[in-house]
Design a protein around this motif. Structure first.
Motif, PDB file in Angstrom:
ATOM      1  N   GLN A 179      17.640  26.198  55.803  1.00  0.00           N
ATOM      2  CA  GLN A 179      17.215  27.183  54.818  1.00  0.00           C
ATOM      3  C   GLN A 179      16.210  26.588  53.838  1.00  0.00           C
ATOM      4  O   GLN A 179      15.230  27.248  53.456  1.00  0.00           O
ATOM      5  N   GLN A 180      16.431  25.359  53.439  1.00  0.00           N
ATOM      6  CA  GLN A 180      15.493  24.706  52.528  1.00  0.00           C
ATOM      7  C   GLN A 180      14.145  24.467  53.199  1.00  0.00           C
ATOM      8  O   GLN A 180      13.089  24.636  52.573  1.00  0.00           O
ATOM      9  N   LEU A 181      14.175  24.082  54.466  1.00  0.00           N
ATOM     10  CA  LEU A 181      12.930  23.876  55.192  1.00  0.00           C
ATOM     11  C   LEU A 181      12.139  25.175  55.330  1.00  0.00           C
ATOM     12  O   LEU A 181      10.905  25.181  55.238  1.00  0.00           O
ATOM     13  N   GLY A 186       9.714  17.830  53.071  1.00  0.00           N
ATOM     14  CA  GLY A 186      10.692  18.481  53.942  1.00  0.00           C
ATOM     15  C   GLY A 186      11.724  17.520  54.487  1.00  0.00           C
ATOM     16  O   GLY A 186      12.921  17.830  54.515  1.00  0.00           O
ATOM     17  N   MET A 187      11.287  16.344  54.933  1.00  0.00           N
ATOM     18  CA  MET A 187      12.242  15.381  55.469  1.00  0.00           C
ATOM     19  C   MET A 187      13.194  14.887  54.391  1.00  0.00           C
ATOM     20  O   MET A 187      14.399  14.748  54.631  1.00  0.00           O
ATOM     21  N   ALA A 188      12.655  14.642  53.200  1.00  0.00           N
ATOM     22  CA  ALA A 188      13.524  14.201  52.107  1.00  0.00           C
ATOM     23  C   ALA A 188      14.546  15.276  51.751  1.00  0.00           C
ATOM     24  O   ALA A 188      15.733  14.985  51.548  1.00  0.00           O
ATOM     25  N   SER A 189      14.100  16.540  51.699  1.00  0.00           N
ATOM     26  CA  SER A 189      15.006  17.639  51.374  1.00  0.00           C
ATOM     27  C   SER A 189      16.036  17.855  52.480  1.00  0.00           C
ATOM     28  O   SER A 189      17.207  18.129  52.204  1.00  0.00           O
ATOM     29  N   ARG A 216       4.946  24.855  59.269  1.00  0.00           N
ATOM     30  CA  ARG A 216       5.964  24.846  60.341  1.00  0.00           C
ATOM     31  C   ARG A 216       5.814  23.606  61.236  1.00  0.00           C
ATOM     32  O   ARG A 216       5.589  23.704  62.449  1.00  0.00           O
ATOM     33  N   VAL A 217       5.977  22.459  60.621  1.00  0.00           N
ATOM     34  CA  VAL A 217       5.926  21.214  61.375  1.00  0.00           C
ATOM     35  C   VAL A 217       7.323  20.648  61.630  1.00  0.00           C
ATOM     36  O   VAL A 217       7.545  19.967  62.651  1.00  0.00           O
ATOM     37  N   LEU A 218       8.260  20.927  60.726  1.00  0.00           N
ATOM     38  CA  LEU A 218       9.629  20.436  60.890  1.00  0.00           C
ATOM     39  C   LEU A 218      10.585  21.523  61.352  1.00  0.00           C
ATOM     40  O   LEU A 218      11.473  21.265  62.180  1.00  0.00           O
ATOM     41  N   LEU A 219      10.399  22.714  60.820  1.00  0.00           N
ATOM     42  CA  LEU A 219      11.335  23.799  61.125  1.00  0.00           C
ATOM     43  C   LEU A 219      11.445  24.100  62.616  1.00  0.00           C
ATOM     44  O   LEU A 219      12.557  24.347  63.116  1.00  0.00           O
TER      45      LEU A 219
END
Length: 215
Positions: A65-67, A50-53, A74-77
């Motif tokens: 949207q990618q996340l 997720g962080m890379a994307s 649901r750790v980054l979103l």
């Protein structure tokens, strides 16, 4: 197996209650272990991908949207959603500086995510700390119960003592068998949660600086 069967058949209410408690703690600990292994495994993979994307995206809308498509736990979103949340006009939050508003929202969201990742840790710690003493209590009670039964017969011999005492000692082994997996899992999951926390704190800091720079 014969000793366990004999212990179950000959045990009194206290011995059976101790055995049932150890069984309940073992089942609950293993349920949490399997569940957290799946959750934290997905969380670690989602964080890395997720962080890379997110940072490869051309804008925040596209990154969000990618996340949404890959952040299964649901750790980054939640951090991105909190950072982009609008402020209610006239509220106390609106009176603070934009930097302070953003920092507070990210901090609160980070705490919520970490609380979800840490769920079940208290149960594992409790099982690991309590089950050996529950097993020891069962052993002491079993030995006492065996000695009382032997004393009523009026004679004591090795063959009469070894069996009941050995069966009572099974409780100690059962307590350790429940505690060891719980303690090991607690330590492993604690390291995984700490690793997730470090990544999330870094992501929150970078996200804050990026949004402030583009404001």
């Amino acid at each position: 197996m014969d000793g366990l069967q004999h212990l179950w058949e000959q045990g009194d209410a206290v011995s059976l209650a101790v055995a049932a408690m150890l069984l309940l703690m073992s089942v609950s600990a293993w349920v949490v272990i399997v569940w957290k292994a799946l959750v934290l495994g997905r969380a670690r993979r989602d964080l890395a991908q997720g962080m890379a994307s997110f940072w490869r995206a051309t804008d925040v809308d596209t990154a969000q949207q990618q996340l949404a498509a890959m952040d299964r736990e649901r750790v980054l979103l939640p951090l991105v959603e909190a950072a982009r949340q609008s402020v209610v006009a006239g509220s106390l939050e609106a009176r603070a500086e934009p930097q302070a508003q953003l920092t507070r929202r990210l901090r609160d969201s980070l705490h919520e995510v970490l609380a979800r990742l840490q769920a079940g840790q208290v149960l594992l710690a409790s099982v690991g700390a309590v089950s050996p003493f529950v097993g020891l209590f069962g052993t002491v009670w079993g030995i006492y119960h065996a000695m009382m039964a032997i004393s009523t017969e009026g004679s004591v011999s090795l063959d009469k003592v070894a069996g009941p005492v050995g069966e009572a000692l099974i409780m100690t082994a059962a307590g350790l068998a429940v505690a060891i997996p719980a303690v090991l899992a607690y330590n492993i999951f604690g390291k995984l949660v700490s690793a997730c926390e470090a990544d999330l704190e870094g992501f929150a800091h970078d996200l804050r600086e990026t949004l402030l720079a583009s404001a």
